[in-house]
Design a protein around this motif. Structure first.
Motif, PDB file in Angstrom:
ATOM      1  N   CYS A 114     -48.307  80.676-119.976  1.00  0.00           N
ATOM      2  CA  CYS A 114     -49.081  81.154-119.195  1.00  0.00           C
ATOM      3  C   CYS A 114     -48.268  82.004-118.066  1.00  0.00           C
ATOM      4  O   CYS A 114     -48.516  83.189-117.659  1.00  0.00           O
ATOM      5  CB  CYS A 114     -50.123  80.140-118.370  1.00  0.00           C
ATOM      6  SG  CYS A 114     -51.570  79.662-119.338  1.00  0.00           S
ATOM      7  N   MET A 117     -46.696  84.910-119.775  1.00  0.00           N
ATOM      8  CA  MET A 117     -47.686  86.101-119.740  1.00  0.00           C
ATOM      9  C   MET A 117     -48.108  86.882-118.397  1.00  0.00           C
ATOM     10  O   MET A 117     -47.980  88.040-118.173  1.00  0.00           O
ATOM     11  CB  MET A 117     -49.049  85.629-120.363  1.00  0.00           C
ATOM     12  CG  MET A 117     -49.011  85.083-121.829  1.00  0.00           C
ATOM     13  SD  MET A 117     -48.438  86.349-123.004  1.00  0.00           S
ATOM     14  CE  MET A 117     -46.900  86.142-123.187  1.00  0.00           C
ATOM     15  N   ASN A 118     -48.257  86.205-117.270  1.00  0.00           N
ATOM     16  CA  ASN A 118     -48.527  86.596-115.848  1.00  0.00           C
ATOM     17  C   ASN A 118     -47.288  87.263-115.412  1.00  0.00           C
ATOM     18  O   ASN A 118     -47.560  88.245-114.681  1.00  0.00           O
ATOM     19  CB  ASN A 118     -48.959  85.153-115.156  1.00  0.00           C
ATOM     20  CG  ASN A 118     -50.142  84.904-115.247  1.00  0.00           C
ATOM     21  OD1 ASN A 118     -50.527  83.860-114.733  1.00  0.00           O
ATOM     22  ND2 ASN A 118     -51.124  85.618-115.907  1.00  0.00           N
ATOM     23  N   GLU A 121     -46.129  90.237-119.274  1.00  0.00           N
ATOM     24  CA  GLU A 121     -46.847  91.110-119.916  1.00  0.00           C
ATOM     25  C   GLU A 121     -48.101  91.888-119.165  1.00  0.00           C
ATOM     26  O   GLU A 121     -48.735  91.342-118.087  1.00  0.00           O
ATOM     27  CB  GLU A 121     -47.834  90.283-120.838  1.00  0.00           C
ATOM     28  CG  GLU A 121     -47.055  89.489-121.945  1.00  0.00           C
ATOM     29  CD  GLU A 121     -46.424  90.427-122.845  1.00  0.00           C
ATOM     30  OE1 GLU A 121     -47.109  91.759-123.186  1.00  0.00           O
ATOM     31  OE2 GLU A 121     -45.304  90.257-123.360  1.00  0.00           O
ATOM     32  N   PHE A 124     -51.782  90.782-118.773  1.00  0.00           N
ATOM     33  CA  PHE A 124     -51.905  89.603-118.057  1.00  0.00           C
ATOM     34  C   PHE A 124     -51.586  89.655-116.773  1.00  0.00           C
ATOM     35  O   PHE A 124     -52.049  88.742-115.803  1.00  0.00           O
ATOM     36  CB  PHE A 124     -51.468  88.537-118.764  1.00  0.00           C
ATOM     37  CG  PHE A 124     -52.232  88.108-120.309  1.00  0.00           C
ATOM     38  CD1 PHE A 124     -53.285  87.590-120.176  1.00  0.00           C
ATOM     39  CD2 PHE A 124     -51.704  88.384-121.589  1.00  0.00           C
ATOM     40  CE1 PHE A 124     -54.248  87.417-121.207  1.00  0.00           C
ATOM     41  CE2 PHE A 124     -52.191  88.139-122.425  1.00  0.00           C
ATOM     42  CZ  PHE A 124     -53.474  87.614-122.497  1.00  0.00           C
ATOM     43  N   HIS A 127     -54.598  90.882-114.957  1.00  0.00           N
ATOM     44  CA  HIS A 127     -55.743  89.797-115.194  1.00  0.00           C
ATOM     45  C   HIS A 127     -55.195  88.267-115.251  1.00  0.00           C
ATOM     46  O   HIS A 127     -55.067  87.764-116.285  1.00  0.00           O
ATOM     47  CB  HIS A 127     -56.738  90.076-116.390  1.00  0.00           C
ATOM     48  CG  HIS A 127     -56.964  91.586-116.561  1.00  0.00           C
ATOM     49  ND1 HIS A 127     -56.376  92.494-117.072  1.00  0.00           N
ATOM     50  CD2 HIS A 127     -58.387  91.933-115.822  1.00  0.00           C
ATOM     51  CE1 HIS A 127     -56.884  93.722-117.000  1.00  0.00           C
ATOM     52  NE2 HIS A 127     -58.044  93.567-116.369  1.00  0.00           N
ATOM     53  N   LYS A 128     -54.575  87.897-114.191  1.00  0.00           N
ATOM     54  CA  LYS A 128     -53.934  86.609-114.201  1.00  0.00           C
ATOM     55  C   LYS A 128     -54.735  85.567-114.463  1.00  0.00           C
ATOM     56  O   LYS A 128     -54.164  84.403-115.260  1.00  0.00           O
ATOM     57  CB  LYS A 128     -53.168  86.305-112.915  1.00  0.00           C
ATOM     58  CG  LYS A 128     -51.980  87.265-112.444  1.00  0.00           C
ATOM     59  CD  LYS A 128     -51.317  86.889-111.284  1.00  0.00           C
ATOM     60  CE  LYS A 128     -50.186  87.922-111.140  1.00  0.00           C
ATOM     61  NZ  LYS A 128     -49.045  87.518-111.837  1.00  0.00           N
ATOM     62  N   ILE A 131     -55.341  84.502-119.030  1.00  0.00           N
ATOM     63  CA  ILE A 131     -54.878  83.465-119.783  1.00  0.00           C
ATOM     64  C   ILE A 131     -54.591  82.030-119.487  1.00  0.00           C
ATOM     65  O   ILE A 131     -54.457  81.195-120.297  1.00  0.00           O
ATOM     66  CB  ILE A 131     -53.280  83.836-119.629  1.00  0.00           C
ATOM     67  CG1 ILE A 131     -52.287  83.197-120.782  1.00  0.00           C
ATOM     68  CG2 ILE A 131     -52.408  83.851-118.207  1.00  0.00           C
ATOM     69  CD1 ILE A 131     -52.485  83.721-122.086  1.00  0.00           C
TER      70      ILE A 131
END
Length: 213
Positions: A114, A117-118, A121, A124, A127-128, A131
């Motif tokens: 997670c 991704m935060n 990516e 993400f 849009h934290k 994930i």
């Protein structure tokens, strides 16, 4: 084969890969006096270390190290049970730690992915929350599936081998043990037993037809 629970509850990849490695670890630990619980605790640290390595967006060396650490943790997860059966060092604490170890590994892996991704990516990063929502839902399903798989395996072993060959517990027995264990000097023991008791209660609630059987 004598270090296994039973041939019909073993998965193919375990029989071909993890059990032979676990058996080698178990033999070594038996020779130098390491207990099954120590192996389980070591597997927890290895699994959490694997999770940390999966945070980094680089296959080499971080993710490869993470894969290696996770395989190592799984081999220890095999070794602790095999060592316990080889040396007759059974304990309820060992069963609690064994169940907890996998949950801690995957919690670390989920959190690391997670965060990865935060932080790396673009989608993400914008849009934290997404994930984390996926991870929470997946983690709940994963934990439930793992708990029920362990419980049904022990149920099978209970009918196959009886009480001596199974680690099946009941809430009634655990409640009695808790009542017999004073708080003074047993804080850690009671805390772990309470977690285990609640986990067992949840498993029994999910298996009403099996309980009747």
């Amino acid at each position: 084969k004598q270090s296994l629970k039973s041939m019909d509850t073993e998965e193919t990849i375990d029989l071909l890969f993890y059990r032979p490695i676990g058996f080698a670890w178990a033999k070594l630990c038996a020779k130098i006096g390491i207990t099954p619980n120590v192996i389980t605790i070591a597997s927890i640290f290895l699994g959490i270390g694997a999770g940390i390595m999966f945070y980094f967006p680089h296959l080499w060396p971080y993710n490869i190290i993470g894969i290696f650490l996770l395989i190592w943790a799984n081999s220890f997860d095999s070794a602790d049970g095999q060592l316990a059966r080889m040396t007759q060092q059974y304990s309820r604490l060992g069963r609690i730690l064994d169940g907890l170890s996998g949950d801690l590994w995957f919690a670390a892996i989920y959190i690391a992915i997670c965060l990865r991704m935060n932080n790396y990516e673009p989608f993400f990063m914008e849009h934290k929350w997404l994930i984390w929502t996926i991870a929470v839902v997946t983690g709940m399903c994963h934990a439930k599936q793992a708990a029920m798989a362990r419980y049904y395996r022990q149920f099978h072993l209970f009918f196959l081998k009886g009480k001596e060959g199974s680690e099946l517990d009941s809430v009634d027995v655990l409640d009695k043990r808790l009542a017999e264990t004073p708080w003074k000097g047993n804080l850690w023991k009671r805390a772990t037993m309470l977690v285990y008791r609640n986990s067992t209660a949840n498993q029994e609630t999910m298996t009403t037809l099996m309980q009747r059987l």
